[in-house]
Design an enzyme around this catalytic site. Structure first.
Site, PDB file in Angstrom:
ATOM      1  N   HIS A 198      71.453  82.673  -5.762  1.00 39.82           N
ATOM      2  CA  HIS A 198      71.913  81.649  -5.336  1.00 39.82           C
ATOM      3  C   HIS A 198      73.252  81.929  -7.131  1.00 39.82           C
ATOM      4  O   HIS A 198      74.329  82.068  -7.977  1.00 39.82           O
ATOM      5  CB  HIS A 198      73.318  80.553  -6.128  1.00 39.82           C
ATOM      6  N   ASP A 257      71.134  71.400 -15.442  1.00 37.84           N
ATOM      7  CA  ASP A 257      71.546  72.131 -16.534  1.00 37.84           C
ATOM      8  C   ASP A 257      73.140  73.543 -15.864  1.00 37.84           C
ATOM      9  O   ASP A 257      73.710  73.603 -16.239  1.00 37.84           O
ATOM     10  CB  ASP A 257      70.317  73.432 -16.788  1.00 37.84           C
ATOM     11  N   GLU A 262      65.328  65.677 -17.537  1.00 38.16           N
ATOM     12  CA  GLU A 262      64.506  66.939 -16.600  1.00 38.16           C
ATOM     13  C   GLU A 262      65.174  68.157 -18.207  1.00 38.16           C
ATOM     14  O   GLU A 262      65.800  69.447 -18.075  1.00 38.16           O
ATOM     15  CB  GLU A 262      65.611  68.119 -15.629  1.00 38.16           C
TER      16      GLU A 262
HETATM   17  C1  UD1 Z   1      75.606  75.844  -9.477  1.00 38.56           C
HETATM   18  C2  UD1 Z   1      75.304  75.558 -10.700  1.00 38.56           C
HETATM   19  C3  UD1 Z   1      74.402  76.075 -11.304  1.00 38.56           C
HETATM   20  C4  UD1 Z   1      72.861  75.172  -9.674  1.00 38.56           C
HETATM   21  C5  UD1 Z   1      73.912  75.694  -7.550  1.00 38.56           C
HETATM   22  C6  UD1 Z   1      73.791  74.933  -7.311  1.00 38.56           C
HETATM   23  C7  UD1 Z   1      77.016  76.056 -12.529  1.00 38.56           C
HETATM   24  C8  UD1 Z   1      77.861  76.668 -13.531  1.00 38.56           C
HETATM   25  N1  UD1 Z   1      76.098  76.618 -11.376  1.00 38.56           N
HETATM   26  O1  UD1 Z   1      75.900  77.130  -8.982  1.00 38.56           O
HETATM   27  O2  UD1 Z   1      73.165  75.531 -12.039  1.00 38.56           O
HETATM   28  O3  UD1 Z   1      71.715  76.034  -9.519  1.00 38.56           O
HETATM   29  O4  UD1 Z   1      75.694  74.995  -8.338  1.00 38.56           O
HETATM   30  O5  UD1 Z   1      73.439  74.676  -6.141  1.00 38.56           O
HETATM   31  O6  UD1 Z   1      77.328  74.551 -12.959  1.00 38.56           O
HETATM   32  N2  UD1 Z   1      81.609  75.944  -3.109  1.00 38.56           N
HETATM   33  C9  UD1 Z   1      81.948  75.284  -1.925  1.00 38.56           C
HETATM   34  N3  UD1 Z   1      81.372  74.233  -1.359  1.00 38.56           N
HETATM   35  C10 UD1 Z   1      80.337  73.350  -2.311  1.00 38.56           C
HETATM   36  C11 UD1 Z   1      80.108  74.062  -2.976  1.00 38.56           C
HETATM   37  C12 UD1 Z   1      80.122  75.030  -3.653  1.00 38.56           C
HETATM   38  O7  UD1 Z   1      82.784  76.090  -1.170  1.00 38.56           O
HETATM   39  O8  UD1 Z   1      79.991  72.476  -1.496  1.00 38.56           O
HETATM   40  C13 UD1 Z   1      81.874  77.543  -3.162  1.00 38.56           C
HETATM   41  C14 UD1 Z   1      83.047  77.207  -3.906  1.00 38.56           C
HETATM   42  O9  UD1 Z   1      84.214  78.101  -3.648  1.00 38.56           O
HETATM   43  C15 UD1 Z   1      83.107  77.126  -5.502  1.00 38.56           C
HETATM   44  C16 UD1 Z   1      82.221  77.717  -6.084  1.00 38.56           C
HETATM   45  O10 UD1 Z   1      80.816  77.805  -4.493  1.00 38.56           O
HETATM   46  O11 UD1 Z   1      83.515  77.374  -6.674  1.00 38.56           O
HETATM   47  C17 UD1 Z   1      81.121  77.621  -7.257  1.00 38.56           C
HETATM   48  O12 UD1 Z   1      80.582  76.444  -7.495  1.00 38.56           O
HETATM   49  P1  UD1 Z   1      79.537  76.340  -8.848  1.00 38.56           P
HETATM   50  O13 UD1 Z   1      79.722  75.070  -8.184  1.00 38.56           O
HETATM   51  O14 UD1 Z   1      81.065  76.320  -9.218  1.00 38.56           O
HETATM   52  O15 UD1 Z   1      79.154  77.166  -8.954  1.00 38.56           O
HETATM   53  P2  UD1 Z   1      77.587  77.124  -8.097  1.00 38.56           P
HETATM   54  O16 UD1 Z   1      77.485  78.885  -7.390  1.00 38.56           O
HETATM   55  O17 UD1 Z   1      77.243  76.325  -6.916  1.00 38.56           O
HETATM   56  N1  UDP Z   2      68.195  72.888  -0.756  1.00 35.03           N
HETATM   57  C1  UDP Z   2      68.777  71.976   0.304  1.00 35.03           C
HETATM   58  N2  UDP Z   2      69.164  72.799   0.918  1.00 35.03           N
HETATM   59  C2  UDP Z   2      69.248  74.049   1.231  1.00 35.03           C
HETATM   60  C3  UDP Z   2      68.927  74.970   0.513  1.00 35.03           C
HETATM   61  C4  UDP Z   2      68.309  74.439  -0.292  1.00 35.03           C
HETATM   62  O1  UDP Z   2      68.409  71.007   0.940  1.00 35.03           O
HETATM   63  O2  UDP Z   2      70.121  75.089   1.847  1.00 35.03           O
HETATM   64  C5  UDP Z   2      68.026  72.020  -1.726  1.00 35.03           C
HETATM   65  C6  UDP Z   2      66.123  72.092  -1.704  1.00 35.03           C
HETATM   66  O3  UDP Z   2      65.151  71.790  -1.792  1.00 35.03           O
HETATM   67  C7  UDP Z   2      66.557  71.957  -3.522  1.00 35.03           C
HETATM   68  C8  UDP Z   2      67.679  71.919  -4.294  1.00 35.03           C
HETATM   69  O4  UDP Z   2      68.385  72.156  -3.406  1.00 35.03           O
HETATM   70  O5  UDP Z   2      66.186  70.466  -4.103  1.00 35.03           O
HETATM   71  C9  UDP Z   2      67.249  73.245  -4.679  1.00 35.03           C
HETATM   72  O6  UDP Z   2      69.285  73.827  -5.364  1.00 35.03           O
HETATM   73  P1  UDP Z   2      70.055  75.218  -4.865  1.00 35.03           P
HETATM   74  O7  UDP Z   2      68.783  76.110  -5.193  1.00 35.03           O
HETATM   75  O8  UDP Z   2      71.296  75.038  -4.650  1.00 35.03           O
HETATM   76  O9  UDP Z   2      70.047  74.824  -7.573  1.00 35.03           O
HETATM   77  P2  UDP Z   2      68.530  75.199  -8.980  1.00 35.03           P
HETATM   78  O10 UDP Z   2      67.445  74.519  -8.192  1.00 35.03           O
HETATM   79  O11 UDP Z   2      69.231  76.374  -8.361  1.00 35.03           O
HETATM   80  O12 UDP Z   2      69.791  74.308  -9.415  1.00 35.03           O
END
Ligand code: UD1
Ligand code: UDP
Length: 497
Positions: A324, A206, A228
């Site tokens: 997050h 999603d 999913e």
């Molecule tokens: C995103 C997804 C969310 C998912 C989550 C999993 C959307 C809108 N959000 O949220 O559905 O549950 O990932 O973790 O698609 N950043 C880094 N390095 C990384 C990852 C993120 O620096 O490897 C920082 C960056 O500043 C980036 C910010 O996190 O701009 C936000 O990342 P983004 O993917 O937009 O949103 P998430 O909160 O990670």
């Molecule tokens: N996870 C991971 N390292 C972490 C935290 C979570 O590998 O430090 C894994 C966790 O086991 C799960 C997935 O990341 O499989 C969940 O990701 P996240 O919570 O970022 O996203 P969401 O599932 O809410 O979209």
């Protein structure tokens, strides 16, 4: 012969000839093909040769563009000529004897071309077993396109599952907006589809990557398979923007892999054609089983993890935290952090919190929790380390979707810091409880689990409402024959105990 968009120019963009040449090379292999484009000096994919060498060495000469250089080439009679652009009929060359009806040759690869597109940590974890299954199937040609919506957190998963991206859009920027990611993914994918046009793309979940990739594929008339599919909270604002992303993706997808019977029912209620829905279980359980099997069979890694987490105190109850969600930014995270701070006053607990890299999460978490002596803030963990910690924990406090699905399999009670969930199966099974992002309710639920043994035992029964570890195999079966019927669907076990 010829790669350009039009005769006598060096512009290859959008050129059908380039696309055809790629297909031929893909089908026959580089060694079997000599490519000529007289208007450019070099090409990033093909080693180019001269007209003369190509005509001398080749058995079949195919003209794709009507360049002047091709018009007067001397071509020996024994060569077959496929003239797709009329260059030879326009030519004054009389000596060329064209075969009246060239034998059909297999120009295209008959394997189904599937592109797995993903960009964030949870998508990578849940897509990894699917990509593995596709890579092991001789009838499918699979490529991985990373959007790079995440970077470090995505690369961690790619390393653990030993996967690599064939394409990487590399879109991540610090503190990116939803619009930034959406635009960059759509534009990047349009370009990628020109280089390798899949029959089907697979997306998972999603995220913004999922929405943008499925829209880009839909615009390019490429089939979308949604893994999913069908999870719903029925409230567009929660989770934001994921609920809306997932609903919209249903509109662009033509194959829906629903993890549970309930998610299938949600799709049916929205009028989705039942023959396009396949109940598979969630691939996160495939990933979990594969990773645990590896972990438990590798004493060295286990010993390294024991060493890494030596700071865990055996006389304290371990509470693992992740969080997050965008809708919790601001007040929600203040409530969550204050709840953890309140609970950390207890001397019988220890919190470990791998902090998500989103700056909107890191700021309040570091500010409020950094100074608590029984709260350990760490960087996001690779998947194996995180599973190790989940197994060592007594309970888990999270707003994560994936963690809500994994924890019941490990028999760990989960307090979810959200008011709604699109994963009600674990709530029904009694292993997950919703506390919302509310300080008092979080404190109340966690305290009850710590202090009431029978409540803890009831919630910690291992239960598998999300899958049996065979979801990727079912997805592969569907891809091999979209008309397939009677696939063994995933049916959750009865509630244990
Ligand atoms: C995103 C997804 C969310 C998912 C989550 C999993 C959307 C809108 N959000 O949220 O559905 O549950 O990932 O973790 O698609 N950043 C880094 N390095 C990384 C990852 C993120 O620096 O490897 C920082 C960056 O500043 C980036 C910010 O996190 O701009 C936000 O990342 P983004 O993917 O937009 O949103 P998430 O909160 O990670
Ligand atoms: N996870 C991971 N390292 C972490 C935290 C979570 O590998 O430090 C894994 C966790 O086991 C799960 C997935 O990341 O499989 C969940 O990701 P996240 O919570 O970022 O996203 P969401 O599932 O809410 O979209």
């Amino acid at each position: 012969m010829g790669l350009a968009f039009k005769p006598n120019i060096d512009d290859l963009r959008e050129s059908p000839a380039l696309f055809i040449a790629e297909e031929v090379v893909q089908a026959l292999g580089t060694e079997q093909c000599l490519i000529v484009e007289p208007n450019i000096d070099e090409h990033k994919k093909f080693a180019l040769t001269t007209c003369e060498e190509a005509v001398r060495e080749a058995d079949i000469v195919a003209f794709l563009v009507s360049h002047d250089e091709f018009k007067n080439l001397e071509i020996p009679n024994e060569k077959q000529v496929l003239d797709f652009c009329g260059v030879r009929s326009l030519s004054a060359q009389k000596s060329v004897k064209q075969s009246p009806s060239p034998p059909a040759i297999a120009l295209s690869n008959t394997k189904k071309r599937v592109m797995a597109v993903f960009g964030t940590r949870p998508e990578a974890i849940k897509m990894a077993p699917v990509v593995r299954a596709l890579q092991n199937c001789a009838e499918i040609d699979v490529k991985v396109c990373l959007t790079g919506q995440h970077r470090e957190m995505l690369d961690q998963v790619m390393d653990i599952f030993r996967l690599r991206g064939d394409f990487d859009l590399n879109v991540m920027a610090p503190n990116q907006t939803l619009g930034d990611v959406t635009c960059k993914v759509i534009q990047g994918l349009e370009q990628t589809f020109k280089e390798w046009k899949p029959d089907t793309i697979l997306v998972q979940g999603d995220t913004t990557t999922v929405l943008a990739a499925s829209l880009a594929a839909f615009y390019n008339r490429i089939e979308v398979g949604h893994i999913e599919a069908g999870l719903r909270t029925f409230d567009k604002q929660f989770p934001f923007p994921e609920e809306a992303n997932r609903c919209a993706t249903t509109q662009f997808a033509s194959v829906h892999f629903a993890p549970t019977l309930r998610s299938r029912q949600n799709l049916l209620n929205e009028g989705v054609d039942p023959t396009t829905i396949h109940v598979t279980g969630n691939t996160v359980i495939d990933a979990l089983y594969q990773a645990l099997e590896y972990l438990d069979g590798d004493e060295k890694t286990l010993a390294a993890l024991d060493e890494r987490f030596r700071f865990l105190l055996p006389d304290k109850r371990l509470i693992l935290v992740t969080g997050h969600r965008r809708e919790n930014f601001g007040d929600g995270f203040l409530e969550i952090c204050n709840a953890i701070s309140d609970l950390s006053k207890r001397r019988d607990v220890q919190f470990v919190y791998p902090v998500h890299l989103n700056p909107n999460v890191r700021e309040p978490v570091n500010r409020i929790l950094n100074s608590r002596d029984n709260v350990t803030l760490i960087e996001p963990l690779d998947y194996l380390s995180f599973l190790y910690l989940m197994r060592r924990s007594d309970l888990i406090l999270t707003d994560s979707g994936g963690v809500q699905e994994e924890a019941p399999s490990l028999g760990k009670p989960v307090v979810v810091m959200r008011d709604t969930t699109e994963r009600p199966e674990a709530v029904d099974a009694g292993t997950v409880v919703l506390a919302g992002p509310h300080r008092n309710r979080i404190v109340e639920h966690v305290s009850r689990l710590l202090d009431d043994k029978s409540c803890y035992e009831k919630m910690s029964l291992a239960h598998n409402p999300y899958g049996d570890g065979k979801a990727s195999g079912r997805i592969l079966d569907v891809l091999l024959d979209a008309q397939v019927t009677g696939i063994e669907i995933y049916r959750p076990e009865k509630k244990a105990g």
